[in-house]
Design an enzyme around this catalytic site. Sequence first.
Site, PDB file in Angstrom:
ATOM      1  CD  GLN A   1     -94.752  95.787 -48.373  1.00 35.43           C
ATOM      2  OE1 GLN A   1     -95.786  95.689 -49.022  1.00 35.43           O
ATOM      3  NE2 GLN A   1     -94.742  96.330 -47.176  1.00 35.43           N
ATOM      4  N   GLY A   2     -90.894  93.079 -50.186  1.00 33.15           N
ATOM      5  CA  GLY A   2     -90.722  91.660 -49.917  1.00 33.15           C
ATOM      6  C   GLY A   2     -91.082  91.309 -48.485  1.00 33.15           C
ATOM      7  CE1 TYR A   3     -91.406  94.710 -45.352  1.00 31.91           C
ATOM      8  CE2 TYR A   3     -93.465  95.059 -44.181  1.00 31.91           C
ATOM      9  CZ  TYR A   3     -92.173  95.444 -44.450  1.00 31.91           C
ATOM     10  OH  TYR A   3     -91.648  96.547 -43.841  1.00 31.91           O
ATOM     11  CB  SER A   4     -96.761  88.299 -48.126  1.00 29.89           C
ATOM     12  OG  SER A   4     -97.585  89.243 -47.496  1.00 29.89           O
TER      13      SER A   4
ATOM     14  CB  SER B   1     -97.606  94.750 -55.868  1.00 27.12           C
ATOM     15  OG  SER B   1     -98.719  94.186 -55.199  1.00 27.12           O
TER      16      SER B   1
ATOM     17  CD  GLU C   1     -98.727  98.542 -46.720  1.00 24.88           C
ATOM     18  OE1 GLU C   1     -99.292  97.857 -47.591  1.00 24.88           O
ATOM     19  OE2 GLU C   1     -97.858  98.086 -45.948  1.00 24.88           O
TER      20      GLU C   1
ATOM     21  CB  SER D   1    -106.259  89.961 -43.119  1.00 22.36           C
ATOM     22  OG  SER D   1    -106.140  89.524 -41.784  1.00 22.36           O
ATOM     23  CG  ASN D   2    -109.877  94.895 -43.214  1.00 17.15           C
ATOM     24  OD1 ASN D   2    -108.738  95.238 -43.538  1.00 17.15           O
ATOM     25  ND2 ASN D   2    -110.956  95.494 -43.687  1.00 17.15           N
ATOM     26  CD  GLU D   3    -110.668  88.947 -41.623  1.00 17.00           C
ATOM     27  OE1 GLU D   3    -111.723  88.827 -42.251  1.00 17.00           O
ATOM     28  OE2 GLU D   3    -109.590  89.324 -42.158  1.00 17.00           O
TER      29      GLU D   3
END
Length: 399
Positions: A126-129, A161, A244, A384-386
Site C-alpha cells: 500500500q502506497g499511502y503514507s 509494509s 481496512e 491514528s486514533n486521534e
Amino acid sequence: MQLSLNPEDEAFRQEVRAFLKEKLPRDVAEAHSVGISVPKVALKKWHRTLYEQGWIAPAWPEAAGGTGWTLTRQHIFQEECAQAGAPSLMPFGLSMVGPVIYTFGTVAQKAQHIPGILSGDVWWCQGYSEPGSGSDLASLKTRAVRDGDHYVVNGQKIWTSYAHEADWIFCLVRTDDQVKAQEGISFLLIDMKTPGITVRPIVSIDELHHLNEVFFEDVRVPVANRIGEENKGWTYAKFLLAHERTGIAGVASSKKAAEELHLIAGTERAGDGQRLADDPAWQAALAEVEVKLAALEITNLRILFASEKGGSVGAEASILKILGTEVQQTLQTLAMEAIGYYALASHRDRLEGRSNEAIVGPDYGETVYANYGFGRASTIYGGSNEIQRNVLSKAVLGL
C-alpha cells in the site's frame, strides 16, 4: 441481530474446525507461533490451501470470486482460524485493493489482477503514507504528470509494509495541485518491477524488517492502470480505508490472546509470590479489557450486519479501529507484565526462523516482546486514533 447459531451455522463451524485440523500445515502453524512475521513461503502455502478449498475471500461477493458467506459464517471462520493458530493472510490484496478493483475497476483491470489476488500468486503493498503525510493523507506530494498514455510518477512513500516482497503497489498520487487537496488525487496500480522504483528497509522497534521507504524517480505508469476517474482517487481511498478499519478490529485474535493470558496467569507469579490468577489487581485489569473486547465484538457485528442489509461502512468504522487497537495494546501490555524479564530473552534470528535453539523462559513468552513492540504502532497505522476521533466527532456526532 441474532447472535445464537442455527443448526446449519453450527454445522459450518464443525466443518471449518475439521478442515483446519486436517489442512493447516504444521510448519505454517509453527511459524506463526514463533513470530509475528510468518515467512512469505509459509504464508503463500496457507493462502494456496484456502484458495483450493474455495475459502480464500470470505468477505467478497461470489460474483467476484468470493465465498458468498453470510457475516455470521465469516465471523465463525475468523474465530476458528484464530483458535487453530492459523496466520492472518496478507491483507493488501484480499482486504484492501481487491475490493477496490472489483468495485471500481475496468473489465481489463479485473481480468488482470483479481485472479492473482485470489490465488496468492501476486502480492501487493500500500502506497499511502509519505514523510509529512500520514494521518493528514490529503497533503501527499507524490506527483503523477500525464505524458500521453502514461503518467510519470515522482515522489516517496514511507512505512510501506512488505514492499520488499510485493509484486505490485497501489498508490495515491497527486494529479492536480490547483484544486482542493482531496480533489486532485488519483489512484494508480503500479508494477514494482517498473524502472525507477527503489525500496529501502526500515527496521522497527521490534528489530524486524517489515517496513520500507519506496522512492519513485520518473516511473512510467500506463494510464490504463488508473482506477476510475482522474482526480477522484480520494473516493476510492475512503472506500478502501473503511474496509481496512473494519478488519482492523481484530476481535478473533484478541479473544485468543485473552484466553492465553488466563493460561499464563495460572503459572506466572506476581512480586509477592502469588499466582497472577490470584492477584486481584492483575485480574481486574484483565477483566476490564475483556469487557471492552465483548463490547467491541458486538459493535463490530452490528456495523457488519447493517452493511449486509444495504448500509454503508462509513465513519462508524473508526469506532472499531480505535477500540480494537486499544484492546490489542492492553492485552499486549498485560502479557509483558505477566512474563516480566523473560519478555526480552528472545532473539531476532529465532523470530525470523533462522535459529532452532531453545528459548530462555517459557514457550509462551517467546513472542511477547515482538508483539508488544509491533503493537505500539497499531494506534497509528490505518489512520491514528486521534484522527479517528476527529472523524467521529465530525461525521457521526456533527460537531
